[in-house]
Design an enzyme around this catalytic site. Structure first.
Site, PDB file in Angstrom:
ATOM      1  N   GLY A  91       0.826  -1.209   0.000  1.00  0.00           N
ATOM      2  CA  GLY A  91       0.000   0.000   0.000  1.00  0.00           C
ATOM      3  C   GLY A  91       0.861   1.261   0.000  1.00  0.00           C
ATOM      4  CB  ALA A 147      -6.384  -0.971   6.465  1.00  0.00           C
ATOM      5  CB  THR A 170      -7.939   1.948   2.342  1.00  0.00           C
ATOM      6  OG1 THR A 170      -7.495   1.395   1.107  1.00  0.00           O
ATOM      7  CG2 THR A 170      -6.963   1.621   3.448  1.00  0.00           C
ATOM      8  CG  ASP A 172      -9.476  11.872   8.732  1.00  0.00           C
ATOM      9  OD1 ASP A 172      -9.127  10.751   8.299  1.00  0.00           O
ATOM     10  OD2 ASP A 172      -9.806  12.808   7.975  1.00  0.00           O
ATOM     11  CE1 TYR A 212     -10.674   2.655   6.104  1.00  0.00           C
ATOM     12  CE2 TYR A 212     -11.288   4.914   6.612  1.00  0.00           C
ATOM     13  CZ  TYR A 212     -10.315   3.952   6.428  1.00  0.00           C
ATOM     14  OH  TYR A 212      -8.991   4.288   6.568  1.00  0.00           O
ATOM     15  CE  LYS A 245      -8.000   1.876  10.051  1.00  0.00           C
ATOM     16  NZ  LYS A 245      -6.848   0.977   9.706  1.00  0.00           N
ATOM     17  CD1 TRP A 304      -8.598  13.580   4.890  1.00  0.00           C
ATOM     18  CD2 TRP A 304      -8.270  15.391   3.613  1.00  0.00           C
ATOM     19  NE1 TRP A 304      -9.726  14.340   4.943  1.00  0.00           N
ATOM     20  CE2 TRP A 304      -9.566  15.453   4.173  1.00  0.00           C
ATOM     21  CE3 TRP A 304      -7.851  16.424   2.783  1.00  0.00           C
ATOM     22  CZ2 TRP A 304     -10.438  16.512   3.908  1.00  0.00           C
ATOM     23  CZ3 TRP A 304      -8.720  17.485   2.531  1.00  0.00           C
ATOM     24  CH2 TRP A 304      -9.995  17.520   3.083  1.00  0.00           C
TER      25      TRP A 304
HETATM   26  N1  LIG Z   1      -5.675   6.582   2.743  1.00  0.00           N
HETATM   27  C1  LIG Z   1      -6.005   7.474   3.670  1.00  0.00           C
HETATM   28  O1  LIG Z   1      -6.399   8.609   3.367  1.00  0.00           O
HETATM   29  C2  LIG Z   1      -5.898   7.122   5.133  1.00  0.00           C
HETATM   30  C3  LIG Z   1      -6.203   8.105   6.083  1.00  0.00           C
HETATM   31  C4  LIG Z   1      -6.055   7.797   7.426  1.00  0.00           C
HETATM   32  C5  LIG Z   1      -5.637   6.537   7.813  1.00  0.00           C
HETATM   33  N2  LIG Z   1      -5.388   5.598   6.874  1.00  0.00           N
HETATM   34  C6  LIG Z   1      -4.940   4.257   7.333  1.00  0.00           C
HETATM   35  O2  LIG Z   1      -3.580   4.122   7.006  1.00  0.00           O
HETATM   36  C7  LIG Z   1      -3.289   2.747   6.701  1.00  0.00           C
HETATM   37  C8  LIG Z   1      -2.618   2.652   5.348  1.00  0.00           C
HETATM   38  O3  LIG Z   1      -3.498   3.171   4.349  1.00  0.00           O
HETATM   39  P1  LIG Z   1      -3.048   3.367   2.832  1.00  0.00           P
HETATM   40  O4  LIG Z   1      -3.571   4.680   2.406  1.00  0.00           O
HETATM   41  O5  LIG Z   1      -1.608   3.043   2.683  1.00  0.00           O
HETATM   42  O6  LIG Z   1      -3.940   2.241   2.134  1.00  0.00           O
HETATM   43  P2  LIG Z   1      -3.669   1.395   0.813  1.00  0.00           P
HETATM   44  O7  LIG Z   1      -2.744   2.109  -0.095  1.00  0.00           O
HETATM   45  O8  LIG Z   1      -5.017   0.985   0.327  1.00  0.00           O
HETATM   46  O9  LIG Z   1      -2.896   0.130   1.393  1.00  0.00           O
HETATM   47  C9  LIG Z   1      -3.523  -0.840   2.149  1.00  0.00           C
HETATM   48  C10 LIG Z   1      -2.811  -2.139   1.880  1.00  0.00           C
HETATM   49  O10 LIG Z   1      -3.443  -3.172   2.656  1.00  0.00           O
HETATM   50  C11 LIG Z   1      -3.530  -4.302   1.831  1.00  0.00           C
HETATM   51  N3  LIG Z   1      -4.579  -5.220   2.272  1.00  0.00           N
HETATM   52  C12 LIG Z   1      -5.923  -5.116   2.089  1.00  0.00           C
HETATM   53  N4  LIG Z   1      -6.528  -6.195   2.601  1.00  0.00           N
HETATM   54  C13 LIG Z   1      -5.546  -6.990   3.107  1.00  0.00           C
HETATM   55  C14 LIG Z   1      -5.539  -8.242   3.758  1.00  0.00           C
HETATM   56  N5  LIG Z   1      -6.666  -8.924   3.974  1.00  0.00           N
HETATM   57  N6  LIG Z   1      -4.349  -8.765   4.147  1.00  0.00           N
HETATM   58  C15 LIG Z   1      -3.201  -8.097   3.914  1.00  0.00           C
HETATM   59  N7  LIG Z   1      -3.135  -6.921   3.297  1.00  0.00           N
HETATM   60  C16 LIG Z   1      -4.310  -6.369   2.899  1.00  0.00           C
HETATM   61  C17 LIG Z   1      -3.827  -3.765   0.461  1.00  0.00           C
HETATM   62  O11 LIG Z   1      -3.520  -4.761  -0.514  1.00  0.00           O
HETATM   63  P3  LIG Z   1      -4.245  -4.721  -1.956  1.00  0.00           P
HETATM   64  O12 LIG Z   1      -3.611  -3.548  -2.669  1.00  0.00           O
HETATM   65  O13 LIG Z   1      -3.890  -6.042  -2.516  1.00  0.00           O
HETATM   66  O14 LIG Z   1      -5.699  -4.522  -1.695  1.00  0.00           O
HETATM   67  C18 LIG Z   1      -2.885  -2.567   0.401  1.00  0.00           C
HETATM   68  O15 LIG Z   1      -1.604  -2.949  -0.047  1.00  0.00           O
HETATM   69  C19 LIG Z   1      -4.627   2.025   6.815  1.00  0.00           C
HETATM   70  O16 LIG Z   1      -4.722   1.461   8.103  1.00  0.00           O
HETATM   71  C20 LIG Z   1      -5.658   3.111   6.659  1.00  0.00           C
HETATM   72  O17 LIG Z   1      -6.863   2.778   7.301  1.00  0.00           O
HETATM   73  C21 LIG Z   1      -5.491   5.853   5.546  1.00  0.00           C
END
Ligand SMILES: NC(=O)c1ccc[n+]([C@@H]2O[C@H](COP(=O)([O-])OP(=O)(O)OC[C@H]3O[C@@H](n4cnc5c(N)ncnc54)[C@H](OP(=O)(O)O)[C@@H]3O)[C@@H](O)[C@H]2O)c1
Length: 268
Positions: A8, A52, A54, A90, A113, A117, A135
Protein backbone atom coordinates in the site's frame (compact mmCIF):
# COMPACT_ATOMS: atom_id res chain seq x y z
CA UNK A 1 10.38 -5.94 12.77
CA UNK A 2 7.36 -6.91 10.64
CA UNK A 3 5.36 -4.72 8.27
CA UNK A 4 1.88 -5.67 6.99
CA UNK A 5 0.27 -4.06 3.96
CA UNK A 6 3.70 -3.44 2.41
CA UNK A 7 2.17 -2.97 -1.06
CA UNK A 8 0.00 0.00 0.00
CA UNK A 9 1.01 3.66 -0.16
CA UNK A 10 1.88 3.93 3.56
CA UNK A 11 3.34 0.40 3.53
CA UNK A 12 5.78 1.36 0.78
CA UNK A 13 6.85 4.48 2.66
CA UNK A 14 7.38 2.45 5.85
CA UNK A 15 9.36 -0.21 3.96
CA UNK A 16 11.63 2.55 2.66
CA UNK A 17 11.95 4.33 6.03
CA UNK A 18 12.82 1.11 7.92
CA UNK A 19 14.83 -0.61 5.16
CA UNK A 20 18.03 -0.22 7.18
CA UNK A 21 16.42 -1.74 10.28
CA UNK A 22 15.89 -5.20 8.81
CA UNK A 23 12.14 -4.82 8.35
CA UNK A 24 10.34 -7.86 6.92
CA UNK A 25 7.85 -6.26 4.53
CA UNK A 26 4.79 -8.46 3.90
CA UNK A 27 2.37 -7.72 1.07
CA UNK A 28 -1.12 -9.20 1.04
CA UNK A 29 0.25 -12.11 -1.04
CA UNK A 30 2.73 -12.92 1.77
CA UNK A 31 0.17 -12.59 4.58
CA UNK A 32 -3.55 -12.07 4.09
CA UNK A 33 -4.20 -10.79 7.62
CA UNK A 34 -7.74 -12.18 7.69
CA UNK A 35 -5.97 -15.56 8.05
CA UNK A 36 -3.61 -16.71 10.81
CA UNK A 37 0.05 -15.81 10.18
CA UNK A 38 1.94 -18.02 7.73
CA UNK A 39 3.75 -20.93 9.44
CA UNK A 40 7.19 -20.04 10.75
CA UNK A 41 6.65 -16.28 10.70
CA UNK A 42 8.99 -14.61 13.20
CA UNK A 43 7.15 -11.70 14.77
CA UNK A 44 10.34 -9.96 15.96
CA UNK A 45 9.95 -7.13 18.45
CA UNK A 46 7.60 -4.72 16.66
CA UNK A 47 4.84 -4.91 14.05
CA UNK A 48 3.91 -1.97 11.82
CA UNK A 49 0.36 -2.82 10.78
CA UNK A 50 -0.42 -0.87 7.60
CA UNK A 51 -2.72 -3.46 5.96
CA UNK A 52 -6.34 -2.38 5.84
CA UNK A 53 -9.51 -2.25 3.79
CA UNK A 54 -9.35 1.39 2.64
CA UNK A 55 -12.12 1.52 0.01
CA UNK A 56 -14.38 3.87 1.97
CA UNK A 57 -17.39 3.68 -0.39
CA UNK A 58 -16.93 -0.05 -1.03
CA UNK A 59 -17.11 -0.60 2.73
CA UNK A 60 -20.77 0.52 2.69
CA UNK A 61 -21.60 -2.41 0.39
CA UNK A 62 -19.56 -4.95 2.32
CA UNK A 63 -19.33 -4.09 6.02
CA UNK A 64 -18.54 -7.69 6.91
CA UNK A 65 -15.67 -7.93 4.45
CA UNK A 66 -14.38 -4.61 5.75
CA UNK A 67 -14.56 -5.79 9.36
CA UNK A 68 -12.84 -9.07 8.45
CA UNK A 69 -9.75 -7.07 7.40
CA UNK A 70 -9.83 -4.06 9.72
CA UNK A 71 -11.02 -5.83 12.88
CA UNK A 72 -10.32 -9.55 12.37
CA UNK A 73 -7.02 -8.82 10.63
CA UNK A 74 -5.91 -6.51 13.44
CA UNK A 75 -6.84 -9.16 16.02
CA UNK A 76 -4.66 -11.67 14.12
CA UNK A 77 -1.75 -9.20 14.14
CA UNK A 78 -2.24 -8.47 17.88
CA UNK A 79 -2.25 -12.23 18.55
CA UNK A 80 1.43 -12.29 17.57
CA UNK A 81 1.93 -10.87 21.07
CA UNK A 82 4.46 -8.16 20.23
CA UNK A 83 4.05 -4.36 20.37
CA UNK A 84 2.29 -2.98 17.32
CA UNK A 85 1.59 0.26 15.53
CA UNK A 86 -2.00 0.38 14.26
CA UNK A 87 -2.73 3.14 11.73
CA UNK A 88 -6.18 4.64 12.17
CA UNK A 89 -8.12 7.48 10.64
CA UNK A 90 -9.83 10.85 11.05
CA UNK A 91 -12.99 9.09 9.81
CA UNK A 92 -13.56 7.81 13.38
CA UNK A 93 -14.92 11.34 14.05
CA UNK A 94 -18.28 12.71 12.92
CA UNK A 95 -16.82 16.03 11.72
CA UNK A 96 -19.18 18.32 13.62
CA UNK A 97 -16.36 20.21 15.39
CA UNK A 98 -14.88 23.34 13.83
CA UNK A 99 -11.54 23.17 15.59
CA UNK A 100 -8.99 20.36 15.50
CA UNK A 101 -9.85 16.98 16.98
CA UNK A 102 -7.52 15.95 19.81
CA UNK A 103 -7.00 12.50 21.31
CA UNK A 104 -9.53 13.02 24.14
CA UNK A 105 -12.39 13.89 21.73
CA UNK A 106 -15.02 11.17 21.54
CA UNK A 107 -15.17 9.25 18.28
CA UNK A 108 -18.49 8.87 16.45
CA UNK A 109 -17.84 7.31 13.04
CA UNK A 110 -20.45 7.91 10.34
CA UNK A 111 -19.33 5.24 7.85
CA UNK A 112 -18.80 1.51 7.76
CA UNK A 113 -15.06 2.10 7.15
CA UNK A 114 -14.82 4.50 10.13
CA UNK A 115 -16.65 2.07 12.41
CA UNK A 116 -14.38 -0.82 11.36
CA UNK A 117 -11.23 1.23 11.99
CA UNK A 118 -12.49 2.28 15.45
CA UNK A 119 -13.31 -1.34 16.27
CA UNK A 120 -9.82 -2.25 15.01
CA UNK A 121 -8.34 0.23 17.52
CA UNK A 122 -10.13 -1.64 20.29
CA UNK A 123 -8.73 -5.07 19.31
CA UNK A 124 -5.15 -3.84 18.80
CA UNK A 125 -4.50 -4.76 22.44
CA UNK A 126 -2.62 -3.25 25.35
CA UNK A 127 0.77 -3.09 23.65
CA UNK A 128 -0.26 -0.78 20.83
CA UNK A 129 0.31 2.70 19.51
CA UNK A 130 -2.87 3.81 17.73
CA UNK A 131 -1.69 6.37 15.18
CA UNK A 132 -4.61 8.33 13.72
CA UNK A 133 -3.76 10.20 10.54
CA UNK A 134 -5.71 11.75 7.67
CA UNK A 135 -6.02 12.20 3.91
CA UNK A 136 -2.89 10.17 3.09
CA UNK A 137 -1.08 10.66 -0.20
CA UNK A 138 2.16 9.40 -1.71
CA UNK A 139 3.90 8.93 -5.04
CA UNK A 140 2.34 5.48 -5.53
CA UNK A 141 -1.06 3.86 -5.12
CA UNK A 142 -4.58 5.27 -5.10
CA UNK A 143 -4.74 8.77 -3.73
CA UNK A 144 -6.10 12.23 -4.40
CA UNK A 145 -2.86 13.69 -5.80
CA UNK A 146 -2.52 10.99 -8.43
CA UNK A 147 -6.24 11.19 -9.28
CA UNK A 148 -6.02 14.98 -9.79
CA UNK A 149 -2.94 14.65 -12.03
CA UNK A 150 -4.74 12.04 -14.13
CA UNK A 151 -7.88 14.23 -14.43
CA UNK A 152 -5.75 17.27 -15.35
CA UNK A 153 -4.40 15.35 -18.32
CA UNK A 154 -7.99 14.81 -19.56
CA UNK A 155 -9.79 18.13 -18.85
CA UNK A 156 -9.38 21.87 -18.35
CA UNK A 157 -11.60 22.06 -15.27
CA UNK A 158 -12.21 19.67 -12.38
CA UNK A 159 -15.10 19.90 -9.88
CA UNK A 160 -13.90 19.35 -6.33
CA UNK A 161 -15.72 19.52 -3.00
CA UNK A 162 -15.01 22.57 -0.89
CA UNK A 163 -17.02 21.72 2.24
CA UNK A 164 -14.81 18.98 3.72
CA UNK A 165 -11.68 20.16 5.55
CA UNK A 166 -8.78 18.06 6.76
CA UNK A 167 -4.99 17.76 6.90
CA UNK A 168 -3.59 16.10 3.77
CA UNK A 169 -0.67 14.01 5.06
CA UNK A 170 2.33 12.78 3.06
CA UNK A 171 3.06 9.10 3.76
CA UNK A 172 6.83 9.74 3.86
CA UNK A 173 6.34 12.18 6.75
CA UNK A 174 4.05 9.75 8.61
CA UNK A 175 6.55 6.90 8.12
CA UNK A 176 9.40 9.04 9.50
CA UNK A 177 7.27 10.10 12.50
CA UNK A 178 6.56 6.44 13.30
CA UNK A 179 10.17 6.20 14.54
CA UNK A 180 9.39 8.77 17.24
CA UNK A 181 5.95 7.36 18.11
CA UNK A 182 7.39 4.02 19.23
CA UNK A 183 9.36 5.81 21.98
CA UNK A 184 6.13 7.19 23.50
CA UNK A 185 3.91 5.28 25.97
CA UNK A 186 1.32 3.01 24.32
CA UNK A 187 -1.96 4.77 23.46
CA UNK A 188 -3.79 6.87 20.88
CA UNK A 189 -1.88 9.63 19.03
CA UNK A 190 -2.97 12.09 16.35
CA UNK A 191 -0.22 12.40 13.74
CA UNK A 192 -1.20 14.50 10.72
CA UNK A 193 0.37 17.25 8.63
CA UNK A 194 0.56 20.83 9.80
CA UNK A 195 -2.06 23.10 8.24
CA UNK A 196 -5.51 22.36 6.86
CA UNK A 197 -7.31 22.52 3.54
CA UNK A 198 -10.51 21.63 1.76
CA UNK A 199 -10.26 19.09 -1.08
CA UNK A 200 -10.69 22.03 -3.48
CA UNK A 201 -7.81 23.95 -1.81
CA UNK A 202 -5.69 20.80 -2.05
CA UNK A 203 -6.54 20.32 -5.74
CA UNK A 204 -5.60 23.94 -6.53
CA UNK A 205 -2.27 23.49 -4.72
CA UNK A 206 -1.57 20.28 -6.67
CA UNK A 207 -2.12 22.02 -10.02
CA UNK A 208 -0.09 25.05 -8.93
CA UNK A 209 2.87 23.01 -7.67
CA UNK A 210 2.75 20.79 -10.76
CA UNK A 211 2.74 23.84 -13.06
CA UNK A 212 -0.66 22.99 -14.61
CA UNK A 213 -3.32 25.55 -15.49
CA UNK A 214 -6.26 23.22 -14.81
CA UNK A 215 -9.08 25.12 -13.09
CA UNK A 216 -10.87 23.96 -9.94
CA UNK A 217 -14.64 24.42 -9.73
CA UNK A 218 -15.56 24.47 -6.04
CA UNK A 219 -18.68 22.45 -5.29
CA UNK A 220 -20.60 21.23 -2.23
CA UNK A 221 -20.64 17.54 -1.28
CA UNK A 222 -24.40 17.58 -1.97
CA UNK A 223 -23.66 18.47 -5.63
CA UNK A 224 -21.65 15.28 -6.29
CA UNK A 225 -23.36 13.30 -9.02
CA UNK A 226 -23.65 10.43 -8.35
CA UNK A 227 -23.44 10.96 -4.58
CA UNK A 228 -20.76 9.03 -2.69
CA UNK A 229 -22.04 6.03 -0.75
CA UNK A 230 -20.15 6.81 2.47
CA UNK A 231 -20.62 9.92 4.59
CA UNK A 232 -17.34 11.77 5.20
CA UNK A 233 -16.69 14.16 8.09
CA UNK A 234 -17.12 17.82 7.07
CA UNK A 235 -14.20 18.75 9.33
CA UNK A 236 -11.52 16.33 10.52
CA UNK A 237 -8.30 18.22 11.19
CA UNK A 238 -6.27 16.26 13.75
CA UNK A 239 -3.90 17.71 16.36
CA UNK A 240 -2.17 16.16 19.33
CA UNK A 241 -2.60 17.16 22.96
CA UNK A 242 -0.22 14.35 24.00
CA UNK A 243 3.09 15.36 22.48
CA UNK A 244 2.86 13.23 19.33
CA UNK A 245 5.48 14.11 16.71
CA UNK A 246 4.65 17.19 14.65
CA UNK A 247 4.72 16.75 10.89
CA UNK A 248 5.75 19.29 8.23
CA UNK A 249 3.02 21.33 6.51
CA UNK A 250 0.93 19.44 3.93
CA UNK A 251 2.25 21.73 1.19
CA UNK A 252 5.83 20.58 1.92
CA UNK A 253 4.56 17.00 1.72
CA UNK A 254 2.90 17.77 -1.59
CA UNK A 255 6.19 19.08 -3.02
CA UNK A 256 8.04 15.94 -1.90
CA UNK A 257 5.32 13.73 -3.35
CA UNK A 258 5.39 15.51 -6.72
CA UNK A 259 9.20 15.24 -6.80
CA UNK A 260 8.82 11.48 -6.17
CA UNK A 261 6.28 11.14 -8.98
CA UNK A 262 8.57 13.07 -11.36
CA UNK A 263 11.59 10.94 -10.41
CA UNK A 264 9.59 7.72 -10.99
CA UNK A 265 8.47 9.06 -14.39
CA UNK A 266 12.09 9.81 -15.39
CA UNK A 267 13.18 6.29 -14.40
CA UNK A 268 10.48 4.71 -16.63
N1 LIG B 1 -5.67 6.58 2.74
C1 LIG B 1 -6.00 7.47 3.67
O1 LIG B 1 -6.40 8.61 3.37
C2 LIG B 1 -5.90 7.12 5.13
C3 LIG B 1 -6.20 8.10 6.08
C4 LIG B 1 -6.05 7.80 7.43
C5 LIG B 1 -5.64 6.54 7.81
N2 LIG B 1 -5.39 5.60 6.87
C6 LIG B 1 -4.94 4.26 7.33
O2 LIG B 1 -3.58 4.12 7.01
C7 LIG B 1 -3.29 2.75 6.70
C8 LIG B 1 -2.62 2.65 5.35
O3 LIG B 1 -3.50 3.17 4.35
P1 LIG B 1 -3.05 3.37 2.83
O4 LIG B 1 -3.57 4.68 2.41
O5 LIG B 1 -1.61 3.04 2.68
O6 LIG B 1 -3.94 2.24 2.13
P2 LIG B 1 -3.67 1.40 0.81
O7 LIG B 1 -2.74 2.11 -0.10
O8 LIG B 1 -5.02 0.99 0.33
O9 LIG B 1 -2.90 0.13 1.39
C9 LIG B 1 -3.52 -0.84 2.15
C10 LIG B 1 -2.81 -2.14 1.88
O10 LIG B 1 -3.44 -3.17 2.66
C11 LIG B 1 -3.53 -4.30 1.83
N3 LIG B 1 -4.58 -5.22 2.27
C12 LIG B 1 -5.92 -5.12 2.09
N4 LIG B 1 -6.53 -6.20 2.60
C13 LIG B 1 -5.55 -6.99 3.11
C14 LIG B 1 -5.54 -8.24 3.76
N5 LIG B 1 -6.67 -8.92 3.97
N6 LIG B 1 -4.35 -8.76 4.15
C15 LIG B 1 -3.20 -8.10 3.91
N7 LIG B 1 -3.14 -6.92 3.30
C16 LIG B 1 -4.31 -6.37 2.90
C17 LIG B 1 -3.83 -3.76 0.46
O11 LIG B 1 -3.52 -4.76 -0.51
P3 LIG B 1 -4.24 -4.72 -1.96
O12 LIG B 1 -3.61 -3.55 -2.67
O13 LIG B 1 -3.89 -6.04 -2.52
O14 LIG B 1 -5.70 -4.52 -1.70
C18 LIG B 1 -2.89 -2.57 0.40
O15 LIG B 1 -1.60 -2.95 -0.05
C19 LIG B 1 -4.63 2.03 6.82
O16 LIG B 1 -4.72 1.46 8.10
C20 LIG B 1 -5.66 3.11 6.66
O17 LIG B 1 -6.86 2.78 7.30
C21 LIG B 1 -5.49 5.85 5.55
Amino acid sequence: MLLTGAGGQLGRALAEEFAGDGVVALTRAAWDVTLPPPPGLEAGSLVLHAAAWTDVDGAEDDPQGTAAVNVGGTANVAALGVPLVYYSTDYVFDGRKREPYVESDGPNPQSSYGRSKLHGEAVAGEQAWIVRSSWLFGATGHNFVRTMLRLAAERDEVSVVDDQRGSPTYVGHLAAATRQVVHLPYGVYHVAAEGEASWADFAEAIFEEAGLDTRVRRIATAELDPPRKAVRPAYSVLRSEKGAPELPHWRAGLRECLAGIRAAGERE
